[in-house]
Design an enzyme around this catalytic site. Structure first.
Site, PDB file in Angstrom:
ATOM      1  N   ARG A 166      47.790  31.394  51.678  1.00 39.56           N
ATOM      2  CA  ARG A 166      48.901  31.890  50.846  1.00 39.56           C
ATOM      3  C   ARG A 166      50.263  31.584  51.461  1.00 39.56           C
ATOM      4  O   ARG A 166      51.225  31.350  50.734  1.00 39.56           O
ATOM      5  CB  ARG A 166      48.751  33.391  50.616  1.00 39.56           C
ATOM      6  CG  ARG A 166      47.670  33.666  49.604  1.00 39.56           C
ATOM      7  CD  ARG A 166      47.618  35.117  49.210  1.00 39.56           C
ATOM      8  NE  ARG A 166      46.762  35.259  48.046  1.00 39.56           N
ATOM      9  CZ  ARG A 166      46.061  36.352  47.756  1.00 39.56           C
ATOM     10  NH1 ARG A 166      46.127  37.398  48.550  1.00 39.56           N
ATOM     11  NH2 ARG A 166      45.323  36.393  46.675  1.00 39.56           N
TER      12      ARG A 166
ATOM     13  N   LYS B 161      31.694  42.770  37.868  1.00 36.25           N
ATOM     14  CA  LYS B 161      32.128  43.858  37.002  1.00 36.25           C
ATOM     15  C   LYS B 161      32.281  43.422  35.562  1.00 36.25           C
ATOM     16  O   LYS B 161      33.281  42.860  35.148  1.00 36.25           O
ATOM     17  CB  LYS B 161      33.451  44.405  37.512  1.00 36.25           C
ATOM     18  CG  LYS B 161      33.279  45.486  38.542  1.00 36.25           C
ATOM     19  CD  LYS B 161      34.471  46.383  38.532  1.00 36.25           C
ATOM     20  CE  LYS B 161      34.084  47.828  38.705  1.00 36.25           C
ATOM     21  NZ  LYS B 161      35.263  48.678  38.676  1.00 36.25           N
TER      22      LYS B 161
ATOM     23  N   GLY C 160      39.137  35.683  42.657  1.00 36.81           N
ATOM     24  CA  GLY C 160      39.078  35.724  44.110  1.00 36.81           C
ATOM     25  C   GLY C 160      37.774  35.206  44.684  1.00 36.81           C
ATOM     26  O   GLY C 160      37.761  34.318  45.547  1.00 36.81           O
TER      27      GLY C 160
ATOM     28  N   GLY D 270      43.223  38.591  39.079  1.00 35.01           N
ATOM     29  CA  GLY D 270      43.545  39.441  37.934  1.00 35.01           C
ATOM     30  C   GLY D 270      44.618  38.853  37.030  1.00 35.01           C
ATOM     31  O   GLY D 270      44.526  38.931  35.805  1.00 35.01           O
TER      32      GLY D 270
END
Ligand code: ADP
Ligand code: MG
Length: 399
Positions: free
Chosen positions: A42, A204, A357, A380
């Site tokens: 990052r 999920k 991710g 997200g």
């Protein structure tokens, strides 16, 4: 230059005036272990934007969050290691005050020279950041003239540095990473070429159903794997054993299957699995040649029949999006299905985007990251962009 955004435009770095005093929001939320950075991707990803601003002789103040310090000062979540790494990578001194607001910061700002970089301490040391507090935003703004964000992964969040703060600026711009993400992701939303295939896995299902619902309107083929497929398989009446199922999502999964059939979208389900006893202690993988899983076992990866079936129908895709691993990829050999899907995507020829991710970690682990067109760092944010065609942080930049 500007990026079209709905009926508006987002300005880009080229338009930042030389010598401006810039507040630069970055995502420097790197993984740390015992105070050491374990992956500086990052930080490296932020360098091009920083360099452009340096070339423009701007005064640059960088802000980021790191981890979840929950509104309290905590050395564990200090950006100090990031300041040190940034200084190494840019071969340049970085001014590092011990807070992100207050008189210490103000003093550095008053003394700041053109091209000089200040890195503020973790924004989340103040609860006001996550509460999107306006006064806190005002204190972050101080004398800065220009707001630039290159923190794509935060644009779905309404926090002070991503929401209240940019609203205070007339001049706001997207950095190079944000520009790159938008170019890539917009190809999945608008004018995508067909056949359009989507591979979805991960854990999920409640997080992903909305994306599935949106992609049903765009894609031709959807391949389902990972833990989330078992809610679908249970809804179809299969025995799923102890595999992860979200029972309250079964009716929604049924609706999705009905809508896919109404729209003529093909859903592809696994045909075989590798099973284990539990997530914590899976034991040796046991092969299961069907979609009928014994009561005392759980499916932790997809099997070879599934892979060759998926491969056959993934080939020839002109647009391909992958999110979510096919199995418990953190625990080899249950990473096999995920690695094989990564390899299929890497050698296919359409426009390929990988997002999320864990999916990004999986493609990095398989060493195939260079073979796809775009790796979305957003997690997200990228899923929400696909779902809604926009993000709160982008609307503010455009407004
Ligand atoms: P991403 O971060 O790419 O969006 P998710 O966070 O949704 O993906 O899901 C990733 C997680 O799903 C991983 O931790 C992986 O181990 C888990 N997972 C995938 N398949 C299974 C499975 N069959 N059983 C249990 N966990 C699984
Ligand atoms: Mg994840």
């Amino acid at each position: 230059m500007s990026i079209p955004y709905h009926h508006q435009h987002i300005q880009t770095l080229e338009d930042v005036e030389s010598g401006s005093s810039v507040f630069l929001r970055l995502d420097l939320n790197v993984p740390l272990k015992d105070g050491e950075i374990t992956d500086d991707t990052r930080i490296r990803a932020a360098l091009p934007t920083i360099k452009v601003l340096m070339e423009k002789e701007c005064k640059i103040t960088i802000a980021s969050h790191l981890g979840r310090p929950k509104g309290r000062v905590s050395q564990e979540f200090s950006l100090l290691p990031v300041a040190q790494r940034l200084a190494e990578l840019l071969d340049k001194e970085i001014v590092f005050p011990d807070d992100c607001i207050g008189s210490g910061v103000q003093k550095h700002l008053t003394d700041q020279q053109s091209g000089q970089i200040i890195l503020l301490e973790n924004l989340r040391f103040h609860a006001d950041e996550e509460e999107n507090n306006k006064e806190f935003a005002q204190r972050l703004k101080t004398s800065h003239q220009v707001y630039v964000t290159d923190a794509f992964g935060t644009l779905h969040r309404e926090h002070a540095s991503t929401s209240a703060l940019p609203k205070l600026f007339k001049k706001k711009y997207a950095g190079l990473l944000v520009e790159k993400e938008l170019k890539a992701l917009s190809k999945l939303v608008k004018r995508s070429e067909h056949p359009y295939s989507v591979v979805l896995g991960g854990a999920k299902i409640s997080d992903k159903l909305k994306v599935v619902e949106t992609l049903l309107k765009k894609a031709d083929r959807i391949f389902l794997g990972g833990a989330m497929v078992f809610t679908f398989l249970k809804a179809r009446g299969h025995r799923v054993g102890r595999s992860l199922v979200e029972d309250d999502m079964i009716s929604r999964a049924k609706k999705i299957m009905q809508e896919a059939s109404d729209r003529g979208v093909s859903l592809f389900f696994p045909k075989d699995f590798y099973l284990g006893t539990s997530i914590k202690e899976p034991g040796q993988p046991q092969y299961c040649d069907s979609v009928s899983i014994p009561d005392d076992l759980m499916a932790l990866d997809v099997g070879p029949k599934t892979i060759s079936h998926f491969e056959q129908y993934l080939q020839g895709s002109k647009t391909l999006f992958w999110n979510g691993p096919m199995g418990l990829f953190e625990r080899p050999p249950f990473n096999q299905g995920t690695n094989e899907v990564a390899a299929i995507i890497a050698k296919s020829s359409g426009y390929r985007v990988v997002g999320g991710g864990d999916s990004v970690a999986a493609i990095n682990q398989s060493g195939l990251a260079d073979h796809v067109d775009h790796i979305s760092t957003g997690g997200g944010a990228s899923l929400e962009y696909l779902e809604k065609g926009g993000l709160p942080g982008l609307r503010i930049l455009a407004g």
